[in-house]
Write a protein that holds these residues in place. Structure first.
Motif, mmCIF file in Angstrom:
data_model
loop_
_atom_site.group_PDB
_atom_site.id
_atom_site.type_symbol
_atom_site.label_atom_id
_atom_site.label_comp_id
_atom_site.label_asym_id
_atom_site.label_seq_id
_atom_site.Cartn_x
_atom_site.Cartn_y
_atom_site.Cartn_z
ATOM 1 N N LYS A 59 3.870 -3.558 2.996
ATOM 2 C CA LYS A 59 2.962 -3.008 4.005
ATOM 3 C C LYS A 59 2.324 -1.689 3.570
ATOM 4 O O LYS A 59 1.294 -1.273 4.127
ATOM 5 C CB LYS A 59 3.710 -2.797 5.321
ATOM 6 N N GLU A 60 2.941 -0.983 2.579
ATOM 7 C CA GLU A 60 2.400 0.285 2.106
ATOM 8 C C GLU A 60 1.514 0.110 0.864
ATOM 9 O O GLU A 60 1.175 1.093 0.209
ATOM 10 C CB GLU A 60 3.545 1.252 1.791
ATOM 11 N N THR A 112 -1.545 -0.058 -1.446
ATOM 12 C CA THR A 112 -2.822 0.652 -1.329
ATOM 13 C C THR A 112 -3.963 -0.037 -2.066
ATOM 14 O O THR A 112 -5.099 0.439 -2.040
ATOM 15 C CB THR A 112 -2.675 2.080 -1.885
ATOM 16 N N THR A 122 3.820 1.105 -3.187
ATOM 17 C CA THR A 122 2.356 1.106 -3.159
ATOM 18 C C THR A 122 1.745 0.149 -4.169
ATOM 19 O O THR A 122 0.538 -0.114 -4.125
ATOM 20 C CB THR A 122 1.841 2.534 -3.413
#
Length: 356
Positions: free
Chosen positions: A46-47, A49, A40
């Motif tokens: 892609k994850e 945040t 994150t």
């Protein structure tokens, strides 16, 4: 040493740099890389945040998707790659089958099934059925082959073979017109129709019940239904050799043909308007329709039936297995007909059919 020109600690490579394992030179020799970022916290993951995700990657993905859409292609960038499916090899319907089990093999040989080979596993116990199978195969000039248990397991896909296997050609289905003619000649006729029964074991069990309670034939649809495979042969315990079975293209149309021939079409339905013990028409020419294991009767078949009959049950059980429901219904029909046999009812029916 004399004769050895190589000296110790002499660098033989022209490449300059840190020695192997030193971690670098000078101040950077023992300098660490720092904390390992999580998924994150990585802007390129892609994850991620956060709000500072690289715009270059997003813009590139959007541009590739727009170009793919304009060309009529599908872009998989940023998505899970599509999986390739291995094409399923369908079994040839005309390929020979291997019947397994001592009772099915003996019954098939008794019924005159055109077998091509009898497989006997080495070291099996020779009981009466095994001896009869070998004797019948010898009388019919059928090849008798001794094989290992592993080979017999492979031929029958590890089904319970009990040491015997019989290779037979693909099952020969009778025309529906022949089933109707046989039932009319042996009035009151009794036929069984299967609406989407997909389990071959249920199919074999229903064929066995049909033979036990005097049905003159069974017919089923060509598509989305089980066929007379080796598994169905085994479940029928050889009764498929004595009961004619037909395949129809359209089950609804076949039921209407039976109605035109004077048969009453009765469908088994848990919500039927009539209970099975109240079926007075059981002594008339009748077609019993058995629904599939999950959804029961289809809408068109249910609308085609003249009556829908339910089996009363004492406990709060939703439904019975398809083969069990068929056996209960056929047994009740046979009981009613046997109770009227002493009064000459079958002879009376034959006279009426002959006059008509």
């Amino acid at each position: 040493m004399p004769g050895n020109s190589e000296r110790r600690n002499k660098r033989t490579s022209a490449k300059k740099g840190a020695a192997k394992g030193s971690g670098g030179q000078g101040k950077k020799a023992l300098e660490g890389r720092g904390k390992t970022l999580g998924a994150t916290d990585r802007p390129w993951h892609k994850e991620f945040t956060g709000d500072d995700k690289p715009r270059k990657t997003r813009r590139k993905q959007e541009r590739v998707r727009r170009e793919a859409a304009s060309e009529g292609r599908v872009s998989h960038i940023g998505k899970k790659a599509p999986t390739t499916r291995t094409p399923v090899r369908r079994k040839d319907p005309d390929a020979p089958e291997v019947l397994v089990g001592r009772n099915p093999v003996v019954e098939a040989l008794r019924g005159g099934v055109p077998a091509t080979a009898l497989y006997v596993a080495r070291g099996i116990e020779l009981d009466e059925r095994t001896r009869e199978a070998v004797r019948l195969a010898g009388n019919k000039s059928i090849a008798i082959l001794e094989v290992s248990r592993a080979e017999l397991d492979r031929m029958c896909n590890r089904a319970l073979h009990q040491g015997l296997g019989l290779q037979v050609p693909a099952y020969h289905y009778e025309p529906l017109d022949d089933l109707i003619a046989i039932a009319r000649e042996n009035a009151p006729g009794l036929l069984v129709a299967l609406d989407g029964v997909t389990d071959p074991r249920n199919l074999g069990a229903i064929v066995r019940s049909a033979a036990a309670f005097g049905a003159h034939g069974v017919f089923l649809p060509e598509r989305r239904a089980a066929s007379m495979t080796a598994t169905a042969w085994r479940a029928s315990a050889g009764a498929a050799a004595r009961t004619p079975i037909a395949k129809v293209t359209n089950l609804t149309r076949a039921l209407k043909e039976c109605q035109d021939a004077g048969f009453l079409v009765v469908g088994l339905d848990a919500d039927g308007e009539l209970d099975l013990p109240d079926l007075a028409a059981a002594v008339d020419p009748i077609v019993v329709v058995v629904g599939s294991e999950g959804r029961g009767l289809s809408r068109l078949v249910s609308e085609t039936c003249d009556l829908r009959v339910g089996i009363p049950m004492a406990n709060a059980v939703e439904s019975l297995n398809a083969s069990v429901a068929a056996a209960v219904t056929l047994a009740e029909i046979a009981r009613r007909r046997n109770s009227l046999a002493a009064a000459g009812y079958p002879a009376l029916v034959r006279q009426v059919v002959a006059v008509a």
